[in-house]
Design a protein around this motif. Structure first.
Motif, PDB file in Angstrom:
ATOM      1  N   ASN A 120       0.846  -1.192   0.000  1.00  0.00           N
ATOM      2  CA  ASN A 120       0.000   0.000   0.000  1.00  0.00           C
ATOM      3  C   ASN A 120       0.888   1.251   0.000  1.00  0.00           C
ATOM      4  O   ASN A 120       1.635   1.484   0.953  1.00  0.00           O
ATOM      5  CB  ASN A 120      -0.909  -0.003   1.226  1.00  0.00           C
ATOM      6  N   PRO A 121       0.801   2.076  -1.043  1.00  0.00           N
ATOM      7  CA  PRO A 121       1.663   3.254  -1.128  1.00  0.00           C
ATOM      8  C   PRO A 121       1.335   4.326  -0.090  1.00  0.00           C
ATOM      9  O   PRO A 121       2.154   5.211   0.160  1.00  0.00           O
ATOM     10  CB  PRO A 121       1.427   3.786  -2.541  1.00  0.00           C
ATOM     11  N   VAL A 122       0.185   4.229   0.550  1.00  0.00           N
ATOM     12  CA  VAL A 122      -0.189   5.200   1.573  1.00  0.00           C
ATOM     13  C   VAL A 122       0.600   4.980   2.868  1.00  0.00           C
ATOM     14  O   VAL A 122       0.912   5.925   3.580  1.00  0.00           O
ATOM     15  CB  VAL A 122      -1.718   5.134   1.837  1.00  0.00           C
ATOM     16  N   PHE A 123       0.957   3.721   3.159  1.00  0.00           N
ATOM     17  CA  PHE A 123       1.705   3.446   4.384  1.00  0.00           C
ATOM     18  C   PHE A 123       3.121   4.010   4.272  1.00  0.00           C
ATOM     19  O   PHE A 123       3.785   3.852   3.239  1.00  0.00           O
ATOM     20  CB  PHE A 123       1.759   1.947   4.678  1.00  0.00           C
ATOM     21  N   SER A 124       3.575   4.645   5.364  1.00  0.00           N
ATOM     22  CA  SER A 124       4.908   5.250   5.378  1.00  0.00           C
ATOM     23  C   SER A 124       5.803   4.694   6.489  1.00  0.00           C
ATOM     24  O   SER A 124       7.020   4.806   6.412  1.00  0.00           O
ATOM     25  CB  SER A 124       4.788   6.776   5.540  1.00  0.00           C
ATOM     26  N   GLU A 125       5.194   4.106   7.520  1.00  0.00           N
ATOM     27  CA  GLU A 125       5.948   3.580   8.654  1.00  0.00           C
ATOM     28  C   GLU A 125       5.566   2.125   8.896  1.00  0.00           C
ATOM     29  O   GLU A 125       4.466   1.700   8.564  1.00  0.00           O
ATOM     30  CB  GLU A 125       5.637   4.371   9.930  1.00  0.00           C
ATOM     31  N   VAL A 126       6.501   1.410   9.514  1.00  0.00           N
ATOM     32  CA  VAL A 126       6.227   0.018   9.852  1.00  0.00           C
ATOM     33  C   VAL A 126       6.855  -0.298  11.203  1.00  0.00           C
ATOM     34  O   VAL A 126       7.896   0.254  11.572  1.00  0.00           O
ATOM     35  CB  VAL A 126       6.764  -0.958   8.767  1.00  0.00           C
ATOM     36  N   GLY A 127       6.189  -1.160  11.935  1.00  0.00           N
ATOM     37  CA  GLY A 127       6.748  -1.740  13.154  1.00  0.00           C
ATOM     38  C   GLY A 127       6.801  -3.239  12.954  1.00  0.00           C
ATOM     39  O   GLY A 127       5.869  -3.838  12.413  1.00  0.00           O
ATOM     40  N   LEU A 128       7.909  -3.841  13.362  1.00  0.00           N
ATOM     41  CA  LEU A 128       8.091  -5.280  13.152  1.00  0.00           C
ATOM     42  C   LEU A 128       8.388  -5.979  14.473  1.00  0.00           C
ATOM     43  O   LEU A 128       9.172  -5.483  15.288  1.00  0.00           O
ATOM     44  CB  LEU A 128       9.242  -5.530  12.179  1.00  0.00           C
ATOM     45  N   GLY A 129       7.765  -7.113  14.651  1.00  0.00           N
ATOM     46  CA  GLY A 129       8.034  -7.960  15.790  1.00  0.00           C
ATOM     47  C   GLY A 129       8.172  -9.392  15.318  1.00  0.00           C
ATOM     48  O   GLY A 129       7.285  -9.896  14.622  1.00  0.00           O
ATOM     49  N   VAL A 130       9.292 -10.009  15.643  1.00  0.00           N
ATOM     50  CA  VAL A 130       9.502 -11.419  15.319  1.00  0.00           C
ATOM     51  C   VAL A 130       9.952 -12.112  16.595  1.00  0.00           C
ATOM     52  O   VAL A 130      10.985 -11.765  17.161  1.00  0.00           O
ATOM     53  CB  VAL A 130      10.563 -11.610  14.215  1.00  0.00           C
ATOM     54  N   THR A 131       9.162 -13.062  17.038  1.00  0.00           N
ATOM     55  CA  THR A 131       9.507 -13.862  18.208  1.00  0.00           C
ATOM     56  C   THR A 131       9.631 -15.305  17.754  1.00  0.00           C
ATOM     57  O   THR A 131       8.767 -15.801  17.028  1.00  0.00           O
ATOM     58  CB  THR A 131       8.423 -13.737  19.300  1.00  0.00           C
ATOM     59  N   GLN A 141       3.590  -7.418  11.653  1.00  0.00           N
ATOM     60  CA  GLN A 141       3.933  -6.212  10.891  1.00  0.00           C
ATOM     61  C   GLN A 141       2.796  -5.212  11.105  1.00  0.00           C
ATOM     62  O   GLN A 141       1.639  -5.534  10.827  1.00  0.00           O
ATOM     63  CB  GLN A 141       4.055  -6.515   9.403  1.00  0.00           C
ATOM     64  N   ILE A 142       3.134  -4.032  11.610  1.00  0.00           N
ATOM     65  CA  ILE A 142       2.123  -2.982  11.797  1.00  0.00           C
ATOM     66  C   ILE A 142       2.486  -1.822  10.886  1.00  0.00           C
ATOM     67  O   ILE A 142       3.604  -1.315  10.937  1.00  0.00           O
ATOM     68  CB  ILE A 142       2.035  -2.543  13.268  1.00  0.00           C
ATOM     69  N   PHE A 143       1.525  -1.422  10.073  1.00  0.00           N
ATOM     70  CA  PHE A 143       1.730  -0.363   9.066  1.00  0.00           C
ATOM     71  C   PHE A 143       0.910   0.871   9.450  1.00  0.00           C
ATOM     72  O   PHE A 143      -0.230   0.737   9.891  1.00  0.00           O
ATOM     73  CB  PHE A 143       1.261  -0.850   7.695  1.00  0.00           C
ATOM     74  N   VAL A 144       1.501   2.046   9.233  1.00  0.00           N
ATOM     75  CA  VAL A 144       0.821   3.297   9.535  1.00  0.00           C
ATOM     76  C   VAL A 144       1.124   4.302   8.448  1.00  0.00           C
ATOM     77  O   VAL A 144       2.242   4.340   7.905  1.00  0.00           O
ATOM     78  CB  VAL A 144       1.272   3.851  10.919  1.00  0.00           C
ATOM     79  N   SER A 145       0.138   5.114   8.128  1.00  0.00           N
ATOM     80  CA  SER A 145       0.393   6.266   7.254  1.00  0.00           C
ATOM     81  C   SER A 145       0.288   7.510   8.122  1.00  0.00           C
ATOM     82  O   SER A 145      -0.590   7.622   8.973  1.00  0.00           O
ATOM     83  CB  SER A 145      -0.606   6.321   6.097  1.00  0.00           C
ATOM     84  N   ARG A 146       1.228   8.426   7.908  1.00  0.00           N
ATOM     85  CA  ARG A 146       1.223   9.720   8.628  1.00  0.00           C
ATOM     86  C   ARG A 146       1.389  10.807   7.614  1.00  0.00           C
ATOM     87  O   ARG A 146       2.043  10.677   6.633  1.00  0.00           O
ATOM     88  CB  ARG A 146       2.378   9.779   9.628  1.00  0.00           C
TER      89      ARG A 146
END
Length: 146
Positions: A120-131, A141-146
């Motif tokens: 998605n080109p609207v998303f600009s940030e990501v948070g990643l968690g791998v356990t 994977q958490i995606f956010v647009s700001r």
């Protein structure tokens, strides 16, 4: 009646169990970095800008990956927006589990709704968690647009 020896052994046993649990289920920064590279390569392949890592989103994703590992199953966050600072306009989450970070990412890319988040080109940030727990990679994977 407990003997003093048993009373001292209980806290030690709890500490050992806690340590073993941490070793069997631990956040994996190397896998997170590899996952970011794979995500941004996939985005580049479709001419979409790379995502920037967010410490805030990483913490949220890691907590969810840890929850999934403890439950030994994948589940989406109950309240995805909780703890995300104001200013975002769109938020999304991908969750997966597999025997490797590469296989987890491949499964996400093979799923249209997950691929839509990834590219998605609207998303600009990501948070990643791998356990990793018992040889299983739990990926958030958490995606956010700001």
């Amino acid at each position: 009646m407990q003997t003093p020896h048993k009373a001292r052994a209980t806290p030690v046993l709890v500490a050992v169990i806690g340590l073993v649990s941490m070793l069997l289920s631990a956040c994996n920064p190397e896998a997170e970095n590899a996952n970011l590279a794979a995500i941004n390569q996939r985005r580049a392949n479709v001419s979409v800008p790379a995502l920037t890592r967010s410490d805030e989103l990483d913490a949220k994703a890691r907590a969810q990956a840890d929850r999934m590992a403890r439950a030994a199953r994948i589940v989406h966050s109950k309240n995805l927006t909780s703890g995300v600072s104001p200013g975002w306009t769109l938020i999304g989450e991908n969750v997966a589990s597999a025997d490797s970070i590469e296989n987890a990412e491949s499964a996400l890319e093979a799923s249209q709704p997950h691929l839509a988040n990834l590219t998605n080109p609207v998303f600009s940030e990501v948070g990643l968690g791998v356990t990793v727990s018992n040889g299983v990679f739990y990926v958030v994977q958490i995606f956010v647009s700001r």
